[in-house]
Design a protein around this motif. Sequence first.
Motif, PDB file in Angstrom:
ATOM      1  N   ASP A  23     -58.112-134.160  -2.613  1.00 44.93           N
ATOM      2  CA  ASP A  23     -59.128-134.754  -2.466  1.00 44.93           C
ATOM      3  C   ASP A  23     -60.026-134.047  -3.376  1.00 44.93           C
ATOM      4  O   ASP A  23     -59.127-132.302  -3.898  1.00 44.93           O
ATOM      5  CB  ASP A  23     -59.562-134.284  -0.866  1.00 44.93           C
ATOM      6  CG  ASP A  23     -59.528-132.773  -0.059  1.00 44.93           C
ATOM      7  OD1 ASP A  23     -60.501-132.310  -0.355  1.00 44.93           O
ATOM      8  OD2 ASP A  23     -58.361-132.694  -0.088  1.00 44.93           O
ATOM      9  N   LEU A  24     -61.544-133.691  -3.612  1.00 43.68           N
ATOM     10  CA  LEU A  24     -62.071-133.640  -4.602  1.00 43.68           C
ATOM     11  C   LEU A  24     -61.882-131.890  -3.958  1.00 43.68           C
ATOM     12  O   LEU A  24     -62.191-130.525  -5.196  1.00 43.68           O
ATOM     13  CB  LEU A  24     -63.536-133.578  -5.241  1.00 43.68           C
ATOM     14  CG  LEU A  24     -63.072-135.039  -6.130  1.00 43.68           C
ATOM     15  CD1 LEU A  24     -64.543-135.034  -6.972  1.00 43.68           C
ATOM     16  CD2 LEU A  24     -62.071-134.415  -7.269  1.00 43.68           C
ATOM     17  N   ALA A  25     -62.444-131.949  -3.104  1.00 42.28           N
ATOM     18  CA  ALA A  25     -63.386-130.348  -2.895  1.00 42.28           C
ATOM     19  C   ALA A  25     -61.620-128.893  -2.691  1.00 42.28           C
ATOM     20  O   ALA A  25     -61.705-127.915  -2.608  1.00 42.28           O
ATOM     21  CB  ALA A  25     -63.377-130.268  -0.795  1.00 42.28           C
ATOM     22  N   THR A  26     -60.296-129.445  -2.700  1.00 38.68           N
ATOM     23  CA  THR A  26     -59.531-129.114  -2.338  1.00 38.68           C
ATOM     24  C   THR A  26     -59.238-128.875  -4.012  1.00 38.68           C
ATOM     25  O   THR A  26     -58.425-127.782  -4.520  1.00 38.68           O
ATOM     26  CB  THR A  26     -57.906-129.798  -2.105  1.00 38.68           C
ATOM     27  OG1 THR A  26     -58.369-129.722  -0.666  1.00 38.68           O
ATOM     28  CG2 THR A  26     -57.034-128.978  -2.298  1.00 38.68           C
ATOM     29  N   TRP A  27     -59.180-129.725  -4.743  1.00 34.59           N
ATOM     30  CA  TRP A  27     -59.417-129.069  -5.991  1.00 34.59           C
ATOM     31  C   TRP A  27     -59.985-128.292  -7.052  1.00 34.59           C
ATOM     32  O   TRP A  27     -60.357-126.959  -7.642  1.00 34.59           O
ATOM     33  CB  TRP A  27     -59.965-130.519  -6.909  1.00 34.59           C
ATOM     34  CG  TRP A  27     -59.762-130.300  -8.664  1.00 34.59           C
ATOM     35  CD1 TRP A  27     -58.153-129.790  -9.349  1.00 34.59           C
ATOM     36  CD2 TRP A  27     -60.573-130.350  -9.364  1.00 34.59           C
ATOM     37  NE1 TRP A  27     -58.638-129.986 -10.457  1.00 34.59           N
ATOM     38  CE2 TRP A  27     -59.129-129.646 -10.607  1.00 34.59           C
ATOM     39  CE3 TRP A  27     -61.309-130.833  -9.263  1.00 34.59           C
ATOM     40  CZ2 TRP A  27     -60.338-130.022 -11.852  1.00 34.59           C
ATOM     41  CZ3 TRP A  27     -62.461-130.253 -10.247  1.00 34.59           C
ATOM     42  CH2 TRP A  27     -62.073-130.311 -11.784  1.00 34.59           C
ATOM     43  N   ARG A  28     -61.675-128.178  -6.007  1.00 32.90           N
ATOM     44  CA  ARG A  28     -62.441-127.084  -6.401  1.00 32.90           C
ATOM     45  C   ARG A  28     -61.984-125.694  -6.126  1.00 32.90           C
ATOM     46  O   ARG A  28     -62.136-124.472  -7.283  1.00 32.90           O
ATOM     47  CB  ARG A  28     -63.588-127.601  -5.952  1.00 32.90           C
ATOM     48  CG  ARG A  28     -64.421-128.979  -6.139  1.00 32.90           C
ATOM     49  CD  ARG A  28     -65.416-129.426  -6.443  1.00 32.90           C
ATOM     50  NE  ARG A  28     -66.330-129.129  -4.757  1.00 32.90           N
ATOM     51  CZ  ARG A  28     -66.406-130.303  -4.353  1.00 32.90           C
ATOM     52  NH1 ARG A  28     -66.268-131.814  -5.368  1.00 32.90           N
ATOM     53  NH2 ARG A  28     -66.564-130.970  -3.618  1.00 32.90           N
ATOM     54  N   ASP A  29     -60.796-125.860  -4.797  1.00 36.29           N
ATOM     55  CA  ASP A  29     -61.157-124.025  -4.503  1.00 36.29           C
ATOM     56  C   ASP A  29     -59.998-123.437  -5.465  1.00 36.29           C
ATOM     57  O   ASP A  29     -60.273-122.810  -5.456  1.00 36.29           O
ATOM     58  CB  ASP A  29     -60.812-124.876  -3.060  1.00 36.29           C
ATOM     59  CG  ASP A  29     -61.994-124.715  -1.737  1.00 36.29           C
ATOM     60  OD1 ASP A  29     -63.089-124.268  -2.603  1.00 36.29           O
ATOM     61  OD2 ASP A  29     -61.223-125.010  -0.968  1.00 36.29           O
ATOM     62  N   ARG A  30     -59.453-124.827  -5.926  1.00 41.50           N
ATOM     63  CA  ARG A  30     -58.032-124.156  -6.632  1.00 41.50           C
ATOM     64  C   ARG A  30     -58.307-124.209  -7.701  1.00 41.50           C
ATOM     65  O   ARG A  30     -57.918-123.300  -8.447  1.00 41.50           O
ATOM     66  CB  ARG A  30     -56.558-125.826  -6.995  1.00 41.50           C
ATOM     67  CG  ARG A  30     -56.236-124.982  -7.812  1.00 41.50           C
ATOM     68  CD  ARG A  30     -54.793-125.996  -7.983  1.00 41.50           C
ATOM     69  NE  ARG A  30     -53.990-126.228  -7.274  1.00 41.50           N
ATOM     70  CZ  ARG A  30     -53.094-127.001  -7.065  1.00 41.50           C
ATOM     71  NH1 ARG A  30     -53.282-128.190  -7.637  1.00 41.50           N
ATOM     72  NH2 ARG A  30     -51.415-126.367  -6.521  1.00 41.50           N
ATOM     73  N   VAL A  31     -59.451-124.225  -8.760  1.00 38.75           N
ATOM     74  CA  VAL A  31     -59.659-123.951  -9.984  1.00 38.75           C
ATOM     75  C   VAL A  31     -60.215-122.523  -9.889  1.00 38.75           C
ATOM     76  O   VAL A  31     -60.037-121.682  -9.978  1.00 38.75           O
ATOM     77  CB  VAL A  31     -61.021-124.932 -10.243  1.00 38.75           C
ATOM     78  CG1 VAL A  31     -61.740-124.121 -11.374  1.00 38.75           C
ATOM     79  CG2 VAL A  31     -60.372-125.813 -10.981  1.00 38.75           C
ATOM     80  N   ARG A  32     -61.616-122.605  -8.639  1.00 38.94           N
ATOM     81  CA  ARG A  32     -61.903-120.920  -7.951  1.00 38.94           C
ATOM     82  C   ARG A  32     -60.360-119.700  -8.132  1.00 38.94           C
ATOM     83  O   ARG A  32     -61.103-118.883  -8.638  1.00 38.94           O
ATOM     84  CB  ARG A  32     -63.031-121.278  -7.222  1.00 38.94           C
ATOM     85  CG  ARG A  32     -63.888-121.981  -7.361  1.00 38.94           C
ATOM     86  CD  ARG A  32     -64.738-122.198  -6.224  1.00 38.94           C
ATOM     87  NE  ARG A  32     -65.890-122.991  -6.046  1.00 38.94           N
ATOM     88  CZ  ARG A  32     -66.359-123.731  -6.002  1.00 38.94           C
ATOM     89  NH1 ARG A  32     -65.642-124.608  -4.960  1.00 38.94           N
ATOM     90  NH2 ARG A  32     -67.111-124.300  -5.701  1.00 38.94           N
ATOM     91  N   ARG A  33     -59.623-120.502  -7.689  1.00 38.60           N
ATOM     92  CA  ARG A  33     -58.887-119.091  -7.229  1.00 38.60           C
ATOM     93  C   ARG A  33     -58.271-118.641  -8.617  1.00 38.60           C
ATOM     94  O   ARG A  33     -57.441-118.100  -8.764  1.00 38.60           O
ATOM     95  CB  ARG A  33     -57.164-119.868  -5.828  1.00 38.60           C
ATOM     96  CG  ARG A  33     -57.921-119.855  -4.671  1.00 38.60           C
ATOM     97  CD  ARG A  33     -56.757-120.164  -3.572  1.00 38.60           C
ATOM     98  NE  ARG A  33     -56.294-121.134  -4.391  1.00 38.60           N
ATOM     99  CZ  ARG A  33     -56.358-122.482  -3.690  1.00 38.60           C
ATOM    100  NH1 ARG A  33     -57.546-122.688  -3.336  1.00 38.60           N
ATOM    101  NH2 ARG A  33     -55.201-123.613  -3.671  1.00 38.60           N
ATOM    102  N   ILE A  34     -57.770-120.065  -9.434  1.00 41.28           N
ATOM    103  CA  ILE A  34     -57.135-120.381 -10.846  1.00 41.28           C
ATOM    104  C   ILE A  34     -58.293-119.257 -11.443  1.00 41.28           C
ATOM    105  O   ILE A  34     -57.346-118.050 -12.373  1.00 41.28           O
ATOM    106  CB  ILE A  34     -56.449-121.321 -11.431  1.00 41.28           C
ATOM    107  CG1 ILE A  34     -55.797-122.106 -10.206  1.00 41.28           C
ATOM    108  CG2 ILE A  34     -56.565-121.049 -12.735  1.00 41.28           C
ATOM    109  CD1 ILE A  34     -55.693-123.702 -10.706  1.00 41.28           C
ATOM    110  N   ALA A  35     -59.336-118.953 -11.419  1.00 42.08           N
ATOM    111  CA  ALA A  35     -59.609-118.846 -12.561  1.00 42.08           C
ATOM    112  C   ALA A  35     -60.312-116.484 -11.686  1.00 42.08           C
ATOM    113  O   ALA A  35     -59.984-115.550 -12.420  1.00 42.08           O
ATOM    114  CB  ALA A  35     -61.160-118.328 -12.477  1.00 42.08           C
ATOM    115  N   ASP A  36     -60.139-116.514 -10.233  1.00 41.06           N
ATOM    116  CA  ASP A  36     -59.862-115.180  -9.991  1.00 41.06           C
ATOM    117  C   ASP A  36     -58.329-114.379 -10.130  1.00 41.06           C
ATOM    118  O   ASP A  36     -58.470-113.288  -9.790  1.00 41.06           O
ATOM    119  CB  ASP A  36     -60.231-115.767  -8.438  1.00 41.06           C
ATOM    120  CG  ASP A  36     -61.449-115.382  -8.109  1.00 41.06           C
ATOM    121  OD1 ASP A  36     -62.599-115.919  -8.468  1.00 41.06           O
ATOM    122  OD2 ASP A  36     -61.449-116.171  -7.043  1.00 41.06           O
TER     123      ASP A  36
END
Length: 272
Positions: A23-36
């Motif tokens: 789902d999009l919420a999980t993908w958005r969280d993944r994007v932020r973790r990748i950046a961090d």
Amino acid sequence: MNDQAKPAARPFRFGVVAPITSDLATWRDRVRRIADSGYSTLLMPDVPTWQPSLGPTLATAAALADLRIGSWVYAAALHRPDEMAWEAHSLSVLTEGRFEMGLGAGRPGIEVELGRPAVSAAERRARMRETVASLRTFDGPELHTPVVMAVSGPKSQALALEVADAVTFVLPVDDDRVETTRRVREFGAHRDLELAQHVAAIGDRVAPFMAPPDLDTAALRAADSLVILPSDPAAAAEEIQRRREEIGFSYFVFGADFAETLAPVVTGLAGK
């Protein structure tokens, strides 16, 4: 005796192919973790009908986190050159220079699977050349969108030497370390480009969208293929450093499912 000095090693950087598999919420969280975690670039595959359109998805990712974004890779078999170039230029403008264009011929037969006319290898290369030329026109003198070109045979390699800023090699899974080293060194002797390594498997797992899911990881290890890395971060870091020292690879691209596992590698090596 060769009097040419060996080019200085490029700093390591790391990208992640992060398709939307949740789902999009999980993908958005993944994007932020990748950046961090210190990865330099978030990348999206070009797979019409399987994913949302590449351009809007990358623009969304760029708004979520302060990292580079890129295509991995636009398939020339599926698009008009002017359309690819315009979208790439637009992403560069909208992200203030944080976009890099991955560009390749496209998987053999992909256009036919999607109900489109077959596109020959020669026409695919022609489209790649025209895309880069159009992109340079759109960019003008004030902007330079980096182009990472996926190459396989001699003709695509020759094209990349002319127009690309970096290359990633489409490696046959049965190529061993010796054969890959020979191919990449021979290419690198002509021009000092950034060399990227597409890593499809980590340990016993294969990254979605980066290789067929039935890829035999045991066979890859037996062949000493560079398509795979060990799952232990310390062993992976050692192998990555070896590949830069012996072959010249400095930009490594993993699947998002492995981003957290390999985060210690990125923390230890990025920028060095």
